[in-house]
Design a protein around this motif. Structure first.
Motif, PDB file in Angstrom:
ATOM      1  N   ASP A   1       0.829  -1.221   0.000  1.00 46.30           N
ATOM      2  CA  ASP A   1       0.000   0.000   0.000  1.00 46.30           C
ATOM      3  C   ASP A   1       0.852   1.255   0.000  1.00 46.30           C
ATOM      4  N   THR A   2       1.880   1.251   0.855  1.00 45.13           N
ATOM      5  CA  THR A   2       2.768   2.425   0.933  1.00 45.13           C
ATOM      6  C   THR A   2       3.481   2.613  -0.402  1.00 45.13           C
ATOM      7  N   PHE A   3       3.945   1.483  -0.950  1.00 48.04           N
ATOM      8  CA  PHE A   3       4.643   1.557  -2.236  1.00 48.04           C
ATOM      9  C   PHE A   3       3.719   2.157  -3.311  1.00 48.04           C
ATOM     10  N   ASN A   4       2.513   1.638  -3.387  1.00 52.22           N
ATOM     11  CA  ASN A   4       1.586   2.121  -4.423  1.00 52.22           C
ATOM     12  C   ASN A   4       1.273   3.602  -4.240  1.00 52.22           C
ATOM     13  N   LYS A   5       1.160   4.020  -2.987  1.00 51.36           N
ATOM     14  CA  LYS A   5       0.884   5.420  -2.707  1.00 51.36           C
ATOM     15  C   LYS A   5       2.070   6.281  -3.167  1.00 51.36           C
ATOM     16  N   ARG A   6       3.262   5.822  -2.839  1.00 51.17           N
ATOM     17  CA  ARG A   6       4.460   6.569  -3.261  1.00 51.17           C
ATOM     18  C   ARG A   6       4.561   6.622  -4.782  1.00 51.17           C
ATOM     19  N   TRP A   7       4.164   5.491  -5.409  1.00 48.97           N
ATOM     20  CA  TRP A   7       4.239   5.463  -6.871  1.00 48.97           C
ATOM     21  C   TRP A   7       3.253   6.468  -7.483  1.00 48.97           C
ATOM     22  N   GLU A   8       2.040   6.497  -6.934  1.00 45.49           N
ATOM     23  CA  GLU A   8       1.029   7.435  -7.460  1.00 45.49           C
ATOM     24  C   GLU A   8       1.519   8.872  -7.311  1.00 45.49           C
ATOM     25  N   GLU A   9       2.152   9.160  -6.168  1.00 49.36           N
ATOM     26  CA  GLU A   9       2.658  10.524  -5.937  1.00 49.36           C
ATOM     27  C   GLU A   9       3.786  10.859  -6.916  1.00 49.36           C
ATOM     28  N   PHE A  10       4.629   9.858  -7.157  1.00 53.89           N
ATOM     29  CA  PHE A  10       5.723  10.039  -8.126  1.00 53.89           C
ATOM     30  C   PHE A  10       5.145  10.350  -9.511  1.00 53.89           C
ATOM     31  N   GLU A  11       4.145   9.571  -9.924  1.00 52.08           N
ATOM     32  CA  GLU A  11       3.545   9.798 -11.246  1.00 52.08           C
ATOM     33  C   GLU A  11       2.900  11.190 -11.317  1.00 52.08           C
ATOM     34  N   LYS A  12       2.269  11.588 -10.232  1.00 53.70           N
ATOM     35  CA  LYS A  12       1.627  12.905 -10.202  1.00 53.70           C
ATOM     36  C   LYS A  12       2.666  14.013 -10.400  1.00 53.70           C
ATOM     37  N   ARG A  13       3.819  13.838  -9.727  1.00 49.87           N
ATOM     38  CA  ARG A  13       4.893  14.836  -9.877  1.00 49.87           C
ATOM     39  C   ARG A  13       5.386  14.874 -11.328  1.00 49.87           C
ATOM     40  N   CYS A  14       5.506  13.696 -11.949  1.00 52.53           N
ATOM     41  CA  CYS A  14       5.954  13.652 -13.353  1.00 52.53           C
ATOM     42  C   CYS A  14       4.928  14.355 -14.254  1.00 52.53           C
ATOM     43  N   ARG A  15       3.647  14.037 -14.022  1.00 54.45           N
ATOM     44  CA  ARG A  15       2.603  14.551 -14.920  1.00 54.45           C
ATOM     45  C   ARG A  15       2.381  16.049 -14.779  1.00 54.45           C
ATOM     46  N   SER A  16       2.711  16.599 -13.620  1.00 54.15           N
ATOM     47  CA  SER A  16       2.484  18.039 -13.434  1.00 54.15           C
ATOM     48  C   SER A  16       3.772  18.843 -13.618  1.00 54.15           C
ATOM     49  N   CYS A  17       4.839  18.163 -14.078  1.00 53.10           N
ATOM     50  CA  CYS A  17       6.146  18.830 -14.189  1.00 53.10           C
ATOM     51  C   CYS A  17       6.206  19.740 -15.422  1.00 53.10           C
ATOM     52  N   ASN A  18       6.744  20.929 -15.194  1.00 52.75           N
ATOM     53  CA  ASN A  18       6.984  21.848 -16.309  1.00 52.75           C
ATOM     54  C   ASN A  18       8.400  22.385 -16.249  1.00 52.75           C
ATOM     55  N   SER A  19       9.314  21.570 -15.705  1.00 53.96           N
ATOM     56  CA  SER A  19      10.677  22.057 -15.447  1.00 53.96           C
ATOM     57  C   SER A  19      11.446  22.396 -16.722  1.00 53.96           C
ATOM     58  N   CYS A  20      11.125  21.735 -17.834  1.00 56.43           N
ATOM     59  CA  CYS A  20      11.768  22.116 -19.097  1.00 56.43           C
ATOM     60  C   CYS A  20      10.629  22.391 -20.070  1.00 56.43           C
ATOM     61  N   GLY A  21      10.951  22.795 -21.289  1.00 59.80           N
ATOM     62  CA  GLY A  21       9.879  23.175 -22.213  1.00 59.80           C
ATOM     63  C   GLY A  21       9.164  22.016 -22.904  1.00 59.80           C
ATOM     64  N   LEU A  22       9.629  20.774 -22.681  1.00 54.97           N
ATOM     65  CA  LEU A  22       9.122  19.676 -23.514  1.00 54.97           C
ATOM     66  C   LEU A  22       7.646  19.356 -23.300  1.00 54.97           C
ATOM     67  N   ARG A  23       7.158  19.555 -22.084  1.00 54.94           N
ATOM     68  CA  ARG A  23       5.791  19.127 -21.771  1.00 54.94           C
ATOM     69  C   ARG A  23       4.753  19.824 -22.650  1.00 54.94           C
TER      70      ARG A  23
END
Ligand code: URA
Length: 192
Positions: free
Chosen positions: A4-26
């Motif tokens: 459960d903890t792993f899955n929660k951490r994974w979901e948070e990781f994916e959320k950070r990736c999906r909302s990232c705008n650190s470079c112009g590629l997104r």
């Protein structure tokens, strides 16, 4: 870590990736391409960046290069539970160009987090961009491919990018041989 903890951490990781705008590629990409295979796997395969098909499908290595990679994985009996396939950058660089250094740098925090979660025993770097992002120096591919480097208990192998092997017939056999060495190493480690 519990499942459960792993899955929660994974979901948070994916959320950070999906909302990232650190470079112009997104802004020009259709999808953020994170992985295919298993979230936790003994083998992590890292390519350069999503191509056009990968951008459309939201999955890495699903175009021509992906077909070759998948054939090799099949030949050596790898199942999706054994591997985690991803890229140095998660957003498609326009015109399939190589990602720029600042784009690679911006995406590195995500790859580092991904690495921590996946906890691979063996890492297969496909092509010079993956090598350079990992080791910080431009490689001469013929010199750096085909052997393991041990780092903090995991083993890194560099091989040709499948796209290179599709363009250059003489790249195919080394790529095939390198995947065989990866299989052997994982068996020695009792990881597959
Ligand atoms: N080439 C890559 O490096 N990665 C992909 O996902 C597809 C093609």
């Amino acid at each position: 870590m519990t499942e459960d903890t792993f899955n929660k951490r994974w979901e948070e990781f994916e959320k950070r990736c999906r909302s990232c705008n650190s470079c112009g590629l997104r802004k020009d990409a259709k999808n953020v391409v994170i992985y295919r295979g298993s979230r936790r796997a003994p083998l992590m395969i890292i390519g350069e960046g999503p191509g056009k098909e990968e951008d459309e499908k939201g999955l890495p290595f699903v175009g021509q290069s992906g077909k070759l990679l998948q054939t090799l994985l099949g030949i050596y009996g790898f199942k999706p539970k054994d591997y985690h396939i991803c890229n140095i950058v998660k957003c498609h660089p326009p015109e399939n160009r190589r990602p720029e250094a600042y784009e690679i740098k911006a995406c590195k925090k995500h790859l580092a987090e991904q690495f921590e979660l996946v906890k691979p025993r063996v890492v297969l770097l496909c092509g010079s961009t993956a090598y350079e992002a990992f080791f910080g120096v431009k490689p001469v591919m013929h010199d750096v491919r085909g052997f393991f480097i041990e780092r903090n208990g995991f083993y890194i192998m560099t091989t040709f990018h499948p796209a290179y092997a599709l363009r250059n017939e003489k790249g195919k056999i080394p790529l095939y041989e390198d995947m065989g060495k990866v299989r052997k190493k994982l068996e020695e480690l009792g990881a597959v």
